[in-house]
Design a protein around this motif. Structure first.
Motif, PDB file in Angstrom:
ATOM      1  N   ALA A  10       0.837  -1.205   0.000  1.00 37.01           N
ATOM      2  CA  ALA A  10       0.000   0.000   0.000  1.00 37.01           C
ATOM      3  C   ALA A  10       0.864   1.245   0.000  1.00 37.01           C
ATOM      4  O   ALA A  10       1.921   1.278   0.642  1.00 37.01           O
ATOM      5  N   SER A  11       0.420   2.261  -0.747  1.00 41.81           N
ATOM      6  CA  SER A  11       1.062   3.574  -0.625  1.00 41.81           C
ATOM      7  C   SER A  11       0.483   4.233   0.629  1.00 41.81           C
ATOM      8  O   SER A  11      -0.481   3.728   1.220  1.00 41.81           O
ATOM      9  N   ASP A  12       1.082   5.343   1.005  1.00 37.39           N
ATOM     10  CA  ASP A  12       0.647   5.999   2.246  1.00 37.39           C
ATOM     11  C   ASP A  12      -0.880   6.172   2.272  1.00 37.39           C
ATOM     12  O   ASP A  12      -1.466   6.628   1.292  1.00 37.39           O
ATOM     13  N   GLY A  13      -1.491   5.757   3.346  1.00 35.97           N
ATOM     14  CA  GLY A  13      -2.945   5.929   3.491  1.00 35.97           C
ATOM     15  C   GLY A  13      -3.747   4.837   2.789  1.00 35.97           C
ATOM     16  O   GLY A  13      -4.972   4.818   2.879  1.00 35.97           O
ATOM     17  N   GLY A  14      -3.059   3.923   2.089  1.00 37.64           N
ATOM     18  CA  GLY A  14      -3.780   2.872   1.355  1.00 37.64           C
ATOM     19  C   GLY A  14      -4.356   1.822   2.283  1.00 37.64           C
ATOM     20  O   GLY A  14      -3.839   1.566   3.373  1.00 37.64           O
ATOM     21  N   GLY A  15      -5.443   1.207   1.826  1.00 35.75           N
ATOM     22  CA  GLY A  15      -6.090   0.140   2.578  1.00 35.75           C
ATOM     23  C   GLY A  15      -7.256  -0.367   1.757  1.00 35.75           C
ATOM     24  O   GLY A  15      -7.587   0.222   0.721  1.00 35.75           O
ATOM     25  N   VAL A  16      -7.863  -1.435   2.195  1.00 34.31           N
ATOM     26  CA  VAL A  16      -8.980  -1.974   1.414  1.00 34.31           C
ATOM     27  C   VAL A  16     -10.318  -1.720   2.093  1.00 34.31           C
ATOM     28  O   VAL A  16     -11.340  -2.238   1.652  1.00 34.31           O
ATOM     29  N   GLY A  17     -10.305  -0.904   3.157  1.00 30.07           N
ATOM     30  CA  GLY A  17     -11.556  -0.545   3.811  1.00 30.07           C
ATOM     31  C   GLY A  17     -11.991  -1.572   4.831  1.00 30.07           C
ATOM     32  O   GLY A  17     -11.485  -2.699   4.868  1.00 30.07           O
ATOM     33  N   PRO A  18     -12.964  -1.176   5.695  1.00 26.11           N
ATOM     34  CA  PRO A  18     -13.424  -2.092   6.746  1.00 26.11           C
ATOM     35  C   PRO A  18     -14.233  -3.256   6.178  1.00 26.11           C
ATOM     36  O   PRO A  18     -15.143  -3.041   5.381  1.00 26.11           O
ATOM     37  N   HIS A  19     -13.872  -4.450   6.576  1.00 30.41           N
ATOM     38  CA  HIS A  19     -14.561  -5.636   6.037  1.00 30.41           C
ATOM     39  C   HIS A  19     -14.433  -6.788   7.020  1.00 30.41           C
ATOM     40  O   HIS A  19     -13.688  -6.701   8.000  1.00 30.41           O
ATOM     41  N   VAL A  20     -15.156  -7.861   6.747  1.00 26.53           N
ATOM     42  CA  VAL A  20     -14.958  -9.110   7.492  1.00 26.53           C
ATOM     43  C   VAL A  20     -14.553 -10.191   6.496  1.00 26.53           C
ATOM     44  O   VAL A  20     -14.880 -10.114   5.318  1.00 26.53           O
ATOM     45  N   ASP A  21     -13.807 -11.170   6.976  1.00 21.39           N
ATOM     46  CA  ASP A  21     -13.446 -12.320   6.158  1.00 21.39           C
ATOM     47  C   ASP A  21     -14.004 -13.566   6.825  1.00 21.39           C
ATOM     48  O   ASP A  21     -14.179 -13.600   8.050  1.00 21.39           O
ATOM     49  N   SER A  22     -14.218 -14.584   6.025  1.00 19.59           N
ATOM     50  CA  SER A  22     -14.647 -15.857   6.619  1.00 19.59           C
ATOM     51  C   SER A  22     -13.426 -16.709   6.949  1.00 19.59           C
ATOM     52  O   SER A  22     -13.536 -17.902   7.153  1.00 19.59           O
ATOM     53  N   TYR A  23     -12.294 -16.054   6.987  1.00 20.77           N
ATOM     54  CA  TYR A  23     -11.017 -16.741   7.171  1.00 20.77           C
ATOM     55  C   TYR A  23     -10.389 -16.424   8.526  1.00 20.77           C
ATOM     56  O   TYR A  23     -10.576 -15.333   9.045  1.00 20.77           O
ATOM     57  N   ASP A  24      -9.626 -17.372   9.044  1.00 20.92           N
ATOM     58  CA  ASP A  24      -8.694 -17.048  10.120  1.00 20.92           C
ATOM     59  C   ASP A  24      -7.479 -16.444   9.431  1.00 20.92           C
ATOM     60  O   ASP A  24      -7.027 -16.973   8.419  1.00 20.92           O
ATOM     61  N   VAL A  25      -6.937 -15.401   9.992  1.00 22.84           N
ATOM     62  CA  VAL A  25      -5.839 -14.757   9.297  1.00 22.84           C
ATOM     63  C   VAL A  25      -4.748 -14.277  10.260  1.00 22.84           C
ATOM     64  O   VAL A  25      -5.043 -13.783  11.351  1.00 22.84           O
ATOM     65  N   PHE A  26      -3.500 -14.522   9.861  1.00 24.07           N
ATOM     66  CA  PHE A  26      -2.352 -13.955  10.574  1.00 24.07           C
ATOM     67  C   PHE A  26      -1.824 -12.826   9.704  1.00 24.07           C
ATOM     68  O   PHE A  26      -1.392 -13.068   8.570  1.00 24.07           O
ATOM     69  N   LEU A  27      -1.882 -11.596  10.206  1.00 25.35           N
ATOM     70  CA  LEU A  27      -1.427 -10.431   9.442  1.00 25.35           C
ATOM     71  C   LEU A  27      -0.023 -10.074   9.922  1.00 25.35           C
ATOM     72  O   LEU A  27       0.157  -9.656  11.074  1.00 25.35           O
ATOM     73  N   ILE A  28       0.946 -10.279   9.061  1.00 27.00           N
ATOM     74  CA  ILE A  28       2.343 -10.064   9.447  1.00 27.00           C
ATOM     75  C   ILE A  28       2.833  -8.792   8.778  1.00 27.00           C
ATOM     76  O   ILE A  28       2.801  -8.671   7.553  1.00 27.00           O
ATOM     77  N   GLN A  29       3.253  -7.840   9.597  1.00 23.93           N
ATOM     78  CA  GLN A  29       3.744  -6.577   9.044  1.00 23.93           C
ATOM     79  C   GLN A  29       5.198  -6.779   8.628  1.00 23.93           C
ATOM     80  O   GLN A  29       6.037  -7.082   9.478  1.00 23.93           O
ATOM     81  N   VAL A  30       5.474  -6.681   7.329  1.00 25.30           N
ATOM     82  CA  VAL A  30       6.845  -6.975   6.883  1.00 25.30           C
ATOM     83  C   VAL A  30       7.622  -5.714   6.499  1.00 25.30           C
ATOM     84  O   VAL A  30       8.840  -5.750   6.419  1.00 25.30           O
ATOM     85  N   GLN A  31       6.920  -4.633   6.239  1.00 29.23           N
ATOM     86  CA  GLN A  31       7.603  -3.393   5.863  1.00 29.23           C
ATOM     87  C   GLN A  31       6.677  -2.210   6.140  1.00 29.23           C
ATOM     88  O   GLN A  31       5.474  -2.310   5.887  1.00 29.23           O
ATOM     89  N   GLY A  32       7.231  -1.124   6.643  1.00 27.40           N
ATOM     90  CA  GLY A  32       6.391   0.048   6.912  1.00 27.40           C
ATOM     91  C   GLY A  32       5.441  -0.207   8.070  1.00 27.40           C
ATOM     92  O   GLY A  32       5.555  -1.199   8.797  1.00 27.40           O
ATOM     93  N   ARG A  33       4.500   0.698   8.224  1.00 29.90           N
ATOM     94  CA  ARG A  33       3.581   0.593   9.367  1.00 29.90           C
ATOM     95  C   ARG A  33       2.137   0.588   8.884  1.00 29.90           C
ATOM     96  O   ARG A  33       1.801   1.235   7.890  1.00 29.90           O
ATOM     97  N   ARG A  34       1.309  -0.140   9.608  1.00 26.43           N
ATOM     98  CA  ARG A  34      -0.111  -0.176   9.250  1.00 26.43           C
ATOM     99  C   ARG A  34      -0.955  -0.074  10.521  1.00 26.43           C
ATOM    100  O   ARG A  34      -0.688  -0.740  11.519  1.00 26.43           O
TER     101      ARG A  34
END
Ligand code: SIN
Ligand code: CO
Length: 403
Positions: free
Chosen positions: A130-154
């Motif tokens: 994502a570029s600065d301020g980028g995101g995909v908006g508020p949502h739900v997933d039917s998935y279990d998810v591990f979100l690993i921050q690999v670069q920059g900040r979110r």
């Protein structure tokens, strides 16, 4: 993997404790879960990958300031040539690439750390840039998810699942974004931090302070209705001539609208017949669970003769087993005794040493040769005794994010 040993990855919890306390139950934020984590590929190569056919990618952009206006959101599916992507300097856009583990050895290697969860639950590793301020908006997933921050900040804002009613979606948006999102938790993740979210927790991640890369390891859960449909389809594949309903004894009827009871009984028997063999259901299930993603195809044999070297599963291969069968890429095989033990080892470790390979029966060795020809596994120069060292790792169609 010792599932009872405390691990940094899970904030000092053992995989066993994590599964008891958090899995499918509540989020877990782990600061510096993976301090040495690096992007599985640099940005330019990620953009090149997104331009390829057969790689699932999407560009998500928000035009304008009002994220609650569905029309402000734009989604363009891949392939995405570089000219389709906005300039890096433009704020507010995200590139999503799914199934990175199928294409990039380092991404496949990242998945090894999560093999305390059964492989058949795994979907893929998705990367978002994502570029600065980028995101995909508020949502739900039917998935279990591990979100690993690999670069920059979110910045992640998270909301518990809505009670009762199904959450409603923002009108006019090309993604399933939440109309009402009331986050109760908020964190800014730095490189190395990780957030686990169970299914149906609302979440919204936004890049802060510049470009940002997040890897998300997603676990699918089959939906009962869909699984039943797929099972019935597979169980009902007739081998031989179809068995037709016969009603030679049908008398002339004065009630032509009525369903003949004999036809109802025939239908019931047709279903019961498929379940009469107690192995039919587990066999069909294993085949379904190891079916590769629709986008996956294997390169056949490279022509090299077998050398008897160690074997390694192709990163795209799905393999599993139950008490009686071994499943690989949608096919099932009955296995017993030493062959079964070795095949199960291959599924668990995704590799077989040359020595283990020599212990296979002639029939099993032939089967492995077929799989090698199909490109499902490969000979590798040297593989030490099974372990889970990351360095040894060489290296379907729902969508995560608002799917
Ligand atoms: C992202 O990394 O931008 C989105 C991942 C997700 O919401 O599952
Ligand atoms: Co999501």
């Amino acid at each position: 993997m010792d599932v009872n040993a405390a691990t940094h990855l899970l904030g000092g919890l053992s995989p066993a404790a994590f599964m008891r306390r958090h899995w499918q139950k509540k989020p877990l934020l782990v600061r510096q879960a993976w301090p040495e984590v690096a992007p599985p590929l640099p940005r330019p190569q990620l953009f090149e990958l997104a331009a390829q056919e057969g790689v699932e990618s999407r560009l998500v952009q928000r035009r304008g300031r009002d994220a609650a206006d569905g029309r402000a959101w734009q989604v363009r599916p891949g392939p995405l040539p570089r000219r389709a992507l906005p300039p890096l300097s433009r704020a507010g856009w995200t590139l999503l690439v799914q199934g990175l583990d199928l294409h990039v050895p380092a991404a496949r290697a990242m998945l090894e750390r999560f093999r305390f969860v059964p492989d058949v639950r795994l979907d893929d590793l998705m990367v978002s840039w994502a570029s600065d301020g980028g995101g995909v908006g508020p949502h739900v997933d039917s998935y279990d998810v591990f979100l690993i921050q690999v670069q920059g900040r979110r910045r992640w804002r998270v909301a518990p699942p809505a009670r009762g009613a199904e959450p409603t979606c923002l009108e006019g948006a090309p993604l399933k974004l939440l109309r009402h999102f009331a986050p109760t938790l908020e964190w800014v993740l730095e490189p190395g931090d990780m957030l686990y979210l169970p299914p149906n927790w609302g979440h919204d991640g936004t890049a802060v302070g510049g470009e940002c890369m997040t890897c998300s390891v997603g676990f699918r859960a089959p939906a009962a209705g869909e699984l039943a449909r797929e099972l019935l389809l597979r169980l009902s594949e007739e081998d031989g001539a179809p068995t037709l309903y016969r009603d030679a004894g049908q008398p002339a009827t004065t009630q032509p609208g009525a369903v003949p009871p004999a036809l109802t009984a025939f239908a019931r028997q047709a279903l019961e017949r498929h379940l009469a063999d107690p192995l039919a259901l587990p066999r069909a299930l294993g085949e379904i669970l190891t079916e590769p993603k629709p986008s996956v195809w294997f390169d056949g044999r490279d022509g090299a003769p077998a050398t008897g070297a160690a074997l390694q599963l192709d990163p795209r291969t799905r393999m599993a087993y139950d008490e009686r069968h071994v499943f690989i890429n949608g096919e099932s095989f009955v296995a017993a005794g030493r062959d079964a033990r070795l095949m199960r080892g291959l599924a668990d470790d995704r590799r077989l040493t040359a020595q283990q390979r020599r212990c296979l029966s002639a029939g099993a060795a032939e089967l492995l040769e077929d799989w090698r020809s199909a490109g499902w596994l490969h000979e590798v120069a040297a593989v030490s005794a099974p372990g889970r060292s990351q360095a040894l790792i060489p290296e379907r169609a729902a969508r995560r994010v608002a799917r």
